[in-house]
Scaffold this motif. Structure first.
Motif, PDB file in Angstrom:
ATOM      1  N   LYS A  78       0.716  -1.629  -0.020  1.00  0.00           N
ATOM      2  CA  LYS A  78       0.085   0.303  -0.503  1.00  0.00           C
ATOM      3  C   LYS A  78       0.868   1.463   0.307  1.00  0.00           C
ATOM      4  N   LEU A 180      -3.078  -2.390   9.514  1.00  0.00           N
ATOM      5  CA  LEU A 180      -4.039  -3.068   8.220  1.00  0.00           C
ATOM      6  C   LEU A 180      -5.388  -2.651   8.385  1.00  0.00           C
ATOM      7  N   TYR A 183      -5.116   0.086   6.627  1.00  0.00           N
ATOM      8  CA  TYR A 183      -4.459   0.628   4.990  1.00  0.00           C
ATOM      9  C   TYR A 183      -5.861   0.347   4.884  1.00  0.00           C
ATOM     10  N   SER A 184      -6.408  -0.241   4.441  1.00  0.00           N
ATOM     11  CA  SER A 184      -7.862  -1.080   4.466  1.00  0.00           C
ATOM     12  C   SER A 184      -8.907  -0.458   4.218  1.00  0.00           C
TER      13      SER A 184
END
Ligand SMILES: [Zn+2]
Length: 192
Positions: A78, A180, A183-184
């Motif tokens: 990402k 996680l 950045y999702s």
């Protein structure tokens, strides 16, 4: 007679980009993001997708690549931390500065809801050895990059790399899960 006016080829029904699928968040996930991320916790503030974050390291830290490998694994493409020798290209600069007792400090700059402009991490000249596992300053560098990447407030757990005094040499599960999750979600996503 067929008259070809242009070869431009605009399709009749232009493809509309599909909105990324946004996961449904649990109240615990929302609380986690609100507590630890930038922007007062109302929006998702992070580096935009596909960021190549070039870092210039004035401190010549020999284990910087290890620190980046740890973070890049968590970020899973990402955003990517890379070392650059060209300070004019750097989005992050690591410099020595006397911080009057503070070991490290990360200043984060942002435009809108994206972390994107240049910011600087200061590390004091006489960095104290606080790594209980013997590696020189790895926890401090890992920790400061956690701030750079989107974690504002510290975690209570002493075993967390984002604890006020970081002692571990790896990115713990709690911190990993926070990133996680962060950045999702799309940049600017509103946390209701
Ligand atoms: Zn900190």
């Amino acid at each position: 007679m067929i008259l070809y006016v242009s070869g431009c080829g605009i399709p009749l029904a232009p493809e509309i980009p599909v909105a990324p699928e946004i996961p449904v968040l649990t109240p615990e996930e929302i609380a986690l993001l609100k507590e630890h991320s930038y922007g007062g916790g109302n929006y998702v503030i992070r580096w935009p997708d596909d960021s190549i974050i070039e870092v210039y390291d004035e401190t010549n830290f020999p284990q910087l690549q290890y620190v980046f490998d740890e973070w890049n694994q968590v970020l899973d493409g990402k955003a990517v931390l890379v070392i650059t020798n060209d300070s004019s290209k750097a989005k992050v600069k690591i410099v020595f500065k006397d911080l009057e007792g503070i070991v490290g400090f990360a200043g984060v700059g942002m435009t809108g809801k994206m972390i994107e402009n240049e910011f600087i991490t200061f590390l004091s000249d006489g960095i104290v050895e606080i790594d209980k596992n013997g590696g020189f300053n790895v926890p401090i560098y890992l920790h400061e990059f956690g701030h750079i990447l989107g974690c504002l407030r510290h975690f209570e757990d002493e075993e967390s790399i984002m604890a006020k005094v970081p002692l571990v040499r790896h990115i713990d599960e709690q911190t990993k899960n926070f990133f996680l999750l962060l950045y999702s979600l799309p940049v600017g996503y509103r946390l209701l």
